[in-house]
Enzyme design. Structure first.
Site, PDB file in Angstrom:
ATOM      1  N   ARG A   1     -41.708 -21.577  -0.852  1.00  0.00           N
ATOM      2  CA  ARG A   1     -42.972 -21.701  -2.061  1.00  0.00           C
ATOM      3  C   ARG A   1     -43.550 -22.057  -3.047  1.00  0.00           C
ATOM      4  NH1 ARG A   1     -38.087 -16.978  -3.441  1.00  0.00           N
ATOM      5  NH2 ARG A   1     -37.157 -19.255  -2.533  1.00  0.00           N
TER       6      ARG A   1
ATOM      7  N   HIS B   1     -40.987 -12.787   2.335  1.00  0.00           N
ATOM      8  CA  HIS B   1     -39.954 -12.685   4.102  1.00  0.00           C
ATOM      9  C   HIS B   1     -40.275 -12.652   4.937  1.00  0.00           C
ATOM     10  CE1 HIS B   1     -36.236 -12.474   0.639  1.00  0.00           C
ATOM     11  NE2 HIS B   1     -36.378 -13.500   1.193  1.00  0.00           N
TER      12      HIS B   1
ATOM     13  N   SER C   1     -36.272 -11.703  -3.683  1.00  0.00           N
ATOM     14  CA  SER C   1     -34.951 -11.299  -3.990  1.00  0.00           C
ATOM     15  C   SER C   1     -34.738 -11.045  -5.930  1.00  0.00           C
ATOM     16  CB  SER C   1     -34.071 -11.519  -2.885  1.00  0.00           C
ATOM     17  OG  SER C   1     -34.646 -11.614  -1.867  1.00  0.00           O
TER      18      SER C   1
HETATM   19  P1  ADP Z   1     -34.441 -15.352  -2.375  1.00  0.00           P
HETATM   20  O1  ADP Z   1     -32.843 -14.817  -2.707  1.00  0.00           O
HETATM   21  O2  ADP Z   1     -34.785 -16.440  -3.121  1.00  0.00           O
HETATM   22  O3  ADP Z   1     -35.569 -14.748  -2.185  1.00  0.00           O
HETATM   23  P2  ADP Z   1     -33.501 -16.326   0.726  1.00  0.00           P
HETATM   24  O4  ADP Z   1     -31.957 -16.154   0.188  1.00  0.00           O
HETATM   25  O5  ADP Z   1     -33.623 -14.613   1.269  1.00  0.00           O
HETATM   26  O6  ADP Z   1     -34.368 -16.225  -0.727  1.00  0.00           O
HETATM   27  O7  ADP Z   1     -34.465 -16.858   1.312  1.00  0.00           O
HETATM   28  C1  ADP Z   1     -34.320 -17.244   2.799  1.00  0.00           C
HETATM   29  C2  ADP Z   1     -35.903 -18.180   2.837  1.00  0.00           C
HETATM   30  O8  ADP Z   1     -36.761 -17.509   2.607  1.00  0.00           O
HETATM   31  C3  ADP Z   1     -36.034 -19.246   2.285  1.00  0.00           C
HETATM   32  O9  ADP Z   1     -36.068 -20.753   2.952  1.00  0.00           O
HETATM   33  C4  ADP Z   1     -36.721 -18.915   0.676  1.00  0.00           C
HETATM   34  O10 ADP Z   1     -37.480 -19.768   0.276  1.00  0.00           O
HETATM   35  C5  ADP Z   1     -37.271 -17.973   1.917  1.00  0.00           C
HETATM   36  N1  ADP Z   1     -38.091 -17.419   0.601  1.00  0.00           N
HETATM   37  C6  ADP Z   1     -38.115 -16.117  -0.096  1.00  0.00           C
HETATM   38  N2  ADP Z   1     -38.603 -16.048  -0.598  1.00  0.00           N
HETATM   39  C7  ADP Z   1     -39.878 -16.431  -0.296  1.00  0.00           C
HETATM   40  C8  ADP Z   1     -41.291 -16.169  -0.789  1.00  0.00           C
HETATM   41  N3  ADP Z   1     -42.140 -15.405  -1.222  1.00  0.00           N
HETATM   42  N4  ADP Z   1     -42.720 -16.673   0.269  1.00  0.00           N
HETATM   43  C9  ADP Z   1     -41.361 -17.642   1.372  1.00  0.00           C
HETATM   44  N5  ADP Z   1     -40.525 -17.656   1.436  1.00  0.00           N
HETATM   45  C10 ADP Z   1     -39.791 -17.431   0.966  1.00  0.00           C
END
Ligand code: ADP
Length: 162
Positions: free
Chosen positions: A91, A18, A129
């Site tokens: 990703r 993130h 996450s």
């Molecule tokens: P998650 O629970 O899958 O980690 P979130 O709902 O918090 O994700 O994700 C918010 C945004 O950040 C989404 O667009 C998700 O694709 C993106 N995201 C999550 N992890 C990563 C990562 N490791 N690299 C790039 N983008 C990410």
């Protein structure tokens, strides 16, 4: 006019993936609002105020980041904030179908807000996450995947729960 982008998600908790996306977005826009969705997950590990603090600490080195949370539809929140873009991280191919559907649906509802996809550094492309919480729950080391203050909070939560 100030160009504002919104980066929405659950951030339960924020990961280095993130953060990589946030840093890229902060170079492209005048202001990036990291917006925690209030009703995505019914059993989150952290409350919204806890997640807001985690994100604030993790982004304190960046000047143009605002941390917030929002109820309801993302496009309504984007209009309220006068944002011109929604940022999403991509990703792998596995993210694509869901993200494609969301982006086109959001465009249908709100054509003036553009969705922008940013790819993280390749070493973060397998992070989520969910997987971090799973590794921590099973006693693994998550120090390479999240900021140090987040690591401590995740470990403390698991110590309490187990
Ligand atoms: P998650 O629970 O899958 O980690 P979130 O709902 O918090 O994700 O994700 C918010 C945004 O950040 C989404 O667009 C998700 O694709 C993106 N995201 C999550 N992890 C990563 C990562 N490791 N690299 C790039 N983008 C990410």
């Amino acid at each position: 006019m100030k160009r504002v982008a919104i980066y929405p998600g659950s951030f339960d908790p924020i990961t280095n993936g993130h953060l990589d996306v946030i840093e890229r977005a902060s170079r492209l826009f005048d202001e990036v609002i990291v917006a925690i969705a209030q009703n995505l997950d019914k059993h989150p590990l952290f409350t919204i105020p806890e997640r807001r603090l985690q994100v604030e600490k993790a982004t304190s080195h960046l000047k143009n980041i605002v941390v917030d949370d929002f109820p309801g539809l993302l496009v309504n929140y984007a209009l309220e904030k006068k944002a011109c873009a929604l940022i999403r991280g991509l990703r792998a191919v596995s993210d694509f179908e869901f993200e494609f559907q969301m982006a086109l649906m959001n465009r249908q509802m709100c054509p003036e807000v553009e969705t922008l996809f940013l790819m993280p550094k390749d070493t973060y492309s397998y992070l989520s996450s969910r997987i971090i919480k799973e590794i921590a729950r099973l006693g693994g080391d998550i120090s390479a995947f999240v900021p140090e203050h987040v690591r401590r909070e995740v470990m403390a939560r698991h110590a309490v729960n187990s």
